[in-house]
Design an enzyme around this catalytic site. Structure first.
Site, PDB file in Angstrom:
ATOM      1  N   LYS A   8     -27.919 -27.995 -40.221  1.00  0.00           N
ATOM      2  CA  LYS A   8     -28.693 -26.849 -39.702  1.00  0.00           C
ATOM      3  C   LYS A   8     -27.962 -26.227 -38.529  1.00  0.00           C
ATOM      4  O   LYS A   8     -27.791 -25.003 -38.479  1.00  0.00           O
ATOM      5  CB  LYS A   8     -30.066 -27.330 -39.251  1.00  0.00           C
ATOM      6  CG  LYS A   8     -30.851 -26.331 -38.407  1.00  0.00           C
ATOM      7  CD  LYS A   8     -32.238 -26.803 -38.077  1.00  0.00           C
ATOM      8  CE  LYS A   8     -32.303 -27.586 -36.798  1.00  0.00           C
ATOM      9  NZ  LYS A   8     -32.272 -26.822 -35.545  1.00  0.00           N
ATOM     10  N   ASN A   9     -27.505 -27.057 -37.580  1.00  0.00           N
ATOM     11  CA  ASN A   9     -26.960 -26.515 -36.338  1.00  0.00           C
ATOM     12  C   ASN A   9     -25.526 -26.035 -36.452  1.00  0.00           C
ATOM     13  O   ASN A   9     -24.951 -25.550 -35.475  1.00  0.00           O
ATOM     14  CB  ASN A   9     -27.125 -27.528 -35.199  1.00  0.00           C
ATOM     15  CG  ASN A   9     -28.585 -27.681 -34.814  1.00  0.00           C
ATOM     16  OD1 ASN A   9     -29.446 -26.889 -35.233  1.00  0.00           O
ATOM     17  ND2 ASN A   9     -28.901 -28.712 -34.056  1.00  0.00           N
ATOM     18  N   CYS A  36     -39.869 -23.722 -25.334  1.00  0.00           N
ATOM     19  CA  CYS A  36     -40.404 -24.385 -26.521  1.00  0.00           C
ATOM     20  C   CYS A  36     -40.917 -25.745 -26.056  1.00  0.00           C
ATOM     21  O   CYS A  36     -40.837 -26.092 -24.887  1.00  0.00           O
ATOM     22  CB  CYS A  36     -39.345 -24.488 -27.601  1.00  0.00           C
ATOM     23  SG  CYS A  36     -38.161 -25.778 -27.271  1.00  0.00           S
ATOM     24  N   ARG A  96     -35.519 -24.096 -21.740  1.00  0.00           N
ATOM     25  CA  ARG A  96     -34.433 -23.616 -22.591  1.00  0.00           C
ATOM     26  C   ARG A  96     -33.902 -22.247 -22.129  1.00  0.00           C
ATOM     27  O   ARG A  96     -33.914 -21.276 -22.863  1.00  0.00           O
ATOM     28  CB  ARG A  96     -34.864 -23.544 -24.058  1.00  0.00           C
ATOM     29  CG  ARG A  96     -35.643 -24.711 -24.601  1.00  0.00           C
ATOM     30  CD  ARG A  96     -34.855 -25.921 -25.032  1.00  0.00           C
ATOM     31  NE  ARG A  96     -33.840 -25.732 -26.009  1.00  0.00           N
ATOM     32  CZ  ARG A  96     -33.987 -25.891 -27.327  1.00  0.00           C
ATOM     33  NH1 ARG A  96     -35.172 -26.144 -27.805  1.00  0.00           N
ATOM     34  NH2 ARG A  96     -32.967 -25.755 -28.156  1.00  0.00           N
ATOM     35  N   ASP A 139     -30.776 -35.255 -30.055  1.00  0.00           N
ATOM     36  CA  ASP A 139     -31.539 -35.003 -31.284  1.00  0.00           C
ATOM     37  C   ASP A 139     -31.833 -36.281 -32.059  1.00  0.00           C
ATOM     38  O   ASP A 139     -32.553 -36.236 -33.052  1.00  0.00           O
ATOM     39  CB  ASP A 139     -30.784 -34.026 -32.197  1.00  0.00           C
ATOM     40  CG  ASP A 139     -30.756 -32.639 -31.592  1.00  0.00           C
ATOM     41  OD1 ASP A 139     -30.014 -31.783 -32.113  1.00  0.00           O
ATOM     42  OD2 ASP A 139     -31.456 -32.402 -30.598  1.00  0.00           O
ATOM     43  N   ARG A 141     -38.495 -27.233 -40.521  1.00  0.00           N
ATOM     44  CA  ARG A 141     -37.477 -26.390 -39.875  1.00  0.00           C
ATOM     45  C   ARG A 141     -36.099 -27.042 -39.971  1.00  0.00           C
ATOM     46  O   ARG A 141     -35.093 -26.355 -39.989  1.00  0.00           O
ATOM     47  CB  ARG A 141     -37.824 -26.182 -38.401  1.00  0.00           C
ATOM     48  CG  ARG A 141     -39.068 -25.367 -38.165  1.00  0.00           C
ATOM     49  CD  ARG A 141     -39.236 -25.047 -36.717  1.00  0.00           C
ATOM     50  NE  ARG A 141     -37.990 -24.468 -36.182  1.00  0.00           N
ATOM     51  CZ  ARG A 141     -37.824 -24.167 -34.898  1.00  0.00           C
ATOM     52  NH1 ARG A 141     -38.793 -24.392 -34.044  1.00  0.00           N
ATOM     53  NH2 ARG A 141     -36.707 -23.650 -34.467  1.00  0.00           N
TER      54      ARG A 141
END
Ligand code: EPZ
Length: 419
Positions: free
Chosen positions: A22-23, A117, A122, A306, A398
């Protein structure tokens, strides 16, 4: 909103394939804005954040298509606007990644300030600092970042804090700038290297990606390219923890064993037998209860933030007491409150969680709060006694492609209840 119903069900076993990262996919999708040509990608994961990015590009007038599973093509030659609206940006902070490429290629960008978030404020001050150093005029009006530059100029930019998307935004800004740009104290994640490889295939001149100093020689134009996105190390690491927490044996395939070093070290410390091959990693707990591990999160190549929540779930079941220190984000222990509902023994002291392991936790209704917290709840639930109901699983969608199918194939009992 969909829910998960999970029945604790013994050790996992079997093989599971990693999806695309994803990243890495998110910044690389945004790199399509740097060319009036087609960028063709493969191994793009089917995730909600990828769909959001496609919507963001399409509403700008970028021609986007998905010619097949994992395939994505984008051509920004017909772009009609350089605005990234709040409605989309508020659902995905990574939308800020259109700022650098729009400014570099079109000389203008209006990007809604991403809200905070669940895991922290952030800020994007370092992104803006770097663009200003390259000659951009930036103003904040009505919740929007308004940026203009006739042509960005190469600059030496030092990041006070290591920032992943900050590095990515400025890397994409620099590839079309006039002159040389040096990014000091740059992020070193594998996803940065993947973005740099894709930009190089598009004709960019970059050296040092993956180190703390990246040097970019700006060019006038870039061209289309084909690029395959790297495997997702965080999704993969999550499945390896699933093996450990259930005392099972799982092989993760189509992955990069070198991208997970700190995670594999911690799994070995937890008592797992870890073996690797060219594109696979195997974790075998040999039926044993994990041992508590201590860790603190750091920028790559340190232990990834993460994976923090997933290891907190593991420590909840381990023999002993583990301490987990979160040094990257100010509020990334939201999963602790929910794990307590399953009977975990966790004490939070500032940015440190002290986790006393229990032989067994008991299923209960819990709520997902952010992407990796949700993953931690799934891991705790598959090892628990009884049934766990997890609300708001859109958080998990997500960042995880069909997680209930992948874990189900390993023996987990997860039912998605659509609401
Ligand atoms: C990226 O977020 C990842 N997201 C995050 O993954 C990941 O947790 C994070 O990097 C850290 O590894 C994507 O790549 C899309 P940062 P990012 O800028 O870039 C401070 C997931 O679960 N900071 O590296 O937003 C910031 O507050 C997500 O997949 C500033 O102060 O994170 C934080 O404390 C969650 N000013 C630290 O730097 C800035 O301008 C690191 O943040 C930018 C950041």
């Amino acid at each position: 909103m969909d829910k998960f119903l999970i029945e604790g069900n013994g050790p996992l076993s079997g093989e599971v394939e990693a999806s695309g990262a994803k990243n890495a996919a998110l910044p690389i999708l945004c790199a399509s804005l740097l060319i009036d040509d087609e960028l063709r990608l493969s191994n793009v994961p089917a995730l909600h954040d990828v769909i959001t990015t496609k919507k963001l590009l399409a509403q700008m007038g970028v021609a986007v298509s998905s010619p097949g599973p994992g395939l994505f093509a984008a051509n920004a030659s017909g772009i009609t606007t350089c605005v990234a609206p709040y409605e989309l940006v508020k659902t995905m902070r990574a939308s800020i990644l259109v700022l650098g490429p729009l400014l570099a290629k079109r000389g203008h960008a209006e990007v809604s300030l991403p809200g905070g978030c669940a895991i922290g404020a952030r800020p994007v001050d370092l992104h803006l600092m770097g663009l200003k150093a390259m000659g951009a005029e930036i103003s904040l009006e009505g919740g929007f970042i308004n940026a203009r530059a006739s042509r960005l100029k190469g600059a030496r930019i030092y990041f006070d804090t290591v920032t992943v998307t900050g590095t990515e935004n400025l890397l994409m800004a620099a590839v079309l700038a006039d002159g040389e740009t040096v990014l000091e104290n740059a992020a070193r994640e594998p996803e940065i290297v993947d973005l740099a490889n894709c930009l190089t295939a598009m004709g960019a001149k970059i050296s040092g990606a993956g180190t703390g100093t990246i040097v970019i020689q700006g060019v006038r134009d870039l061209h289309g390219a084909d690029h395959r996105v790297i495997p997702d190390r965080i999704e993969g690491g999550t499945f390896l923890v699933a093996a450990a927490i259930t005392r099972g044996k799982v092989r993760l395939t189509r992955t990069d064993p070198n991208a997970l070093d700190p995670v594999l070290v911690k799994l070995q410390q937890a008592g797992a037998k870890v073996s690797t091959g060219e594109d696979w990693i195997e974790v075998d707990m040999q039926g044993r209860r994990p041992t508590s591990v201590n860790l603190h999160t750091m920028a790559h190549p340190g232990f990834p933030t993460d994976m923090q929540a997933q290891f907190m779930a593991l420590d909840c079941y381990a023999e002993g007491v583990g301490t987990i220190r979160e040094t990257i984000f100010e509020n990334r222990f939201m999963h602790a409150q929910e794990l307590l509902r399953l009977g975990a023994d966790i004490r939070i002291e500032g940015n440190t969680a002290i986790v006393t392991g229990r032989e067994k936790l008991k299923g209960a209704p819990v709520m997902a709060t952010d992407l990796r917290a949700s993953a931690a709840l799934v891991l705790a639930a598959i090892a628990a006694e009884g049934t766990t109901k997890i609300d708001r699983v859109y958080h998990i969608d997500r960042g995880y492609e069909h997680i209930e199918t992948k874990l189900g194939a390993l023996g987990a009992r997860i039912e998605r209840v659509r609401q």
